[in-house]
Design a protein around this motif. Structure first.
Motif, mmCIF file in Angstrom:
data_model
loop_
_atom_site.group_PDB
_atom_site.id
_atom_site.type_symbol
_atom_site.label_atom_id
_atom_site.label_comp_id
_atom_site.label_asym_id
_atom_site.label_seq_id
_atom_site.Cartn_x
_atom_site.Cartn_y
_atom_site.Cartn_z
ATOM 1 N N ARG A 15 0.822 -1.205 0.000
ATOM 2 C CA ARG A 15 0.000 0.000 0.000
ATOM 3 C C ARG A 15 0.854 1.252 0.000
ATOM 4 N N PHE A 16 2.152 1.069 0.157
ATOM 5 C CA PHE A 16 2.976 2.234 0.456
ATOM 6 C C PHE A 16 3.884 2.664 -0.686
ATOM 7 N N GLU A 73 8.527 7.256 4.164
ATOM 8 C CA GLU A 73 7.431 8.117 4.621
ATOM 9 C C GLU A 73 7.920 9.148 5.632
ATOM 10 N N HIS A 105 -0.567 6.827 10.196
ATOM 11 C CA HIS A 105 -0.282 5.919 9.091
ATOM 12 C C HIS A 105 1.097 5.295 9.268
ATOM 13 N N THR A 108 0.980 2.509 11.739
ATOM 14 C CA THR A 108 0.439 1.241 11.269
ATOM 15 C C THR A 108 1.470 0.494 10.419
ATOM 16 N N VAL A 109 2.279 1.224 9.656
ATOM 17 C CA VAL A 109 3.338 0.576 8.868
ATOM 18 C C VAL A 109 4.363 -0.045 9.812
ATOM 19 N N THR A 208 -3.216 1.535 18.107
ATOM 20 C CA THR A 208 -2.214 2.115 17.226
ATOM 21 C C THR A 208 -0.997 2.497 18.049
#
Length: 307
Positions: A15-16, A73, A105, A108-109, A208
Motif C-alpha cells: 500500500r505504500f 514516509e 499511518h 500502522t506501517v 495504534t
C-alpha cells in the motif's frame, strides 16, 4: 448450507510504494464450516521441497519492505520545509514552531513490520517441530523475561496451553539456541531486542502504536539559529530534552530588548528529530531496523538444521 467451507487465499499487497504487487503466496489460512469445527493442525501447508523456512523468509522480507516504506514516509515528512517554521511576532520576539502531521499511518506501517518479525519467529518454531512431531495452536516462539516463567511456558505448559516447545528435545541444539536468546538471560531483560519486539507486537495488536516525535539534542536546535549580533538578547529557551512534539509545538523562543536593534533571527541549518513507537519503551526507526537485523541473523543460526 451445513458443511459449507470458506477457504481464504492470502494476498499481500503493498500500500505504500504504489506498485500494488501481490506476493502470490497461497495458503490455507482459515476454514469456517457451519456446524463443524476443524483444528488447524488437520491441514498441512505446502512448502517448496527442501525449503521449510520459506514462511520465515517471506515474513522477514515483508518486514523489510515495511521498514523501507516507513523510512521513506518519515523522510518525506521531515524533508518538508513547512514542518519547522520561524514565527516572528515582532522585531524583538521570535518563536521556532514545529508542526508535524499525525503519524498514525506511519504507526500502522511500523506495526505491520513488527508483526511480521514476531510471526517469523513463530514460523521458525513451527518448522522446527514439524520435522519430527505435530505442531499445534500452542506452538510458538517464547519471549520470556523471567526464567521460571520460561520453564513453565516452554516445557511444562499451563492449564490454558500446552508447552510452547512441545515436540522439541529439551537438550537439542535448537532448544539451546532458543534458551540463549531469551531476555531473562540479559542483564537488562526489558530492553533486550526480543523483549522490545514482544512489547511492540502486543501493543500493536490492541491499539495504534503511540508515535511522538523527539528532539535528538535541544542544543543542536539553538545552534541552528542565528540572529543579529548587535541585538540585545534578553531570553533564549528551548523545549526540554526528549520532550514529545505533538501537533504544533514551540521548540525555541527568543526575545530581545526593544531598546536595541531588531533581532533578525534566521535558521542557519536544519536540525535532527526522530519519531518513536510504543508507550513505555520509545523505539525509533533505527531500533526497529536493528531488531530486524537481529531476528534475521538469529534465524540464520537454525538454517543448518534444515539442510
Amino acid at each position: 448450507m451445513s458443511g459449507f467451507a470458506i477457504f481464504l487465499r492470502s494476498r499481500s499487497t503493498s500500500r505504500f510504494d504504489g506498485t500494488g504487487i501481490s506476493t502470490g503466496l497461497p495458503f490455507l489460512g482459515f476454514v469456517s464450516c457451519v456446524g463443524l469445527s476443524l483444528p488447524l493442525r488437520s491441514f498441512a501447508m505446502t512448502t517448496p521441497k527442501g525449503n521449510r523456512l520459506v514462511g520465515v523468509d517471506a515474513k522477514l522480507g515483508r518486514a523489510r519492505e515495511h521498514l523501507d516504506a516507513l523510512k521513506a514516509e518519515l523522510r518525506s515528512i521531515y524533508d518538508d520545509p513547512k514542518t519547522v517554521r520561524l514565527d516572528q511576532r515582532s522585531d524583538w520576539e521570535f518563536r521556532l514552531i514545529a508542526d508535524f502531521p499525525d503519524l498514525f499511518h506511519a504507526a500502522t506501517v511500523a506495526g505491520d513490520a513488527v508483526q511480521n518479525l514476531r510471526s517469523a519467529l513463530d514460523h521458525l518454531i513451527w518448522a522446527l517441530v514439524a520435522r519430527n512431531a505435530s505442531p499445534g495452536r500452542h506452538t510458538q516462539f517464547p519471549i520470556i523475561q523471567k526464567r521460571r516463567d520460561f520453564l513453565i511456558r516452554a516445557f511444562r505448559g499451563t492449564k490454558q496451553s500446552k508447552p510452547y516447545l512441545m515436540g522439541l528435545a529439551p537438550r537439542s541444539y535448537a532448544v539451546r539456541l532458543i534458551v540463549a536468546a531469551q531476555p531473562y538471560r540479559s542483564s537488562d531483560p526489558g530492553h533486550h531486542m526480543l523483549a522490545l519486539l514482544a512489547h511492540l507486537s502486543n501493543l500493536d495488536k490492541h491499539q495504534t502504536l503511540y508515535t511522538p516525535i523527539h528532539l535528538l539534542d535541544p542544543k543542536e536546535v539553538r545552534e541552528a539559529i542565528g540572529w543579529n549580533p548587535l541585538a540585545i538578547l534578553t531570553g533564549l529557551g528551548a523545549i526540554a530534552s526528549n520532550s514529545p512534539i505533538e501537533g504544533q509545538t514551540e521548540l525555541v523562543w527568543i526575545t530581545f530588548d526593544p531598546a536595541g536593534p531588531p533581532g533578525n533571527v534566521h535558521m542557519k541549518r536544519r536540525f535532527s528529530v526522530t519519531p518513536t513507537f510504543g508507550v513505555t519503551m520509545n523505539v525509533s526507526y533505527r531500533v526497529l531496523a536493528d531488531i530486524h537485523a537481529y531476528v534475521a541473523a538469529y534465524v540464520g543460526e537454525f538454517r543448518k538444521l534444515f539442510t
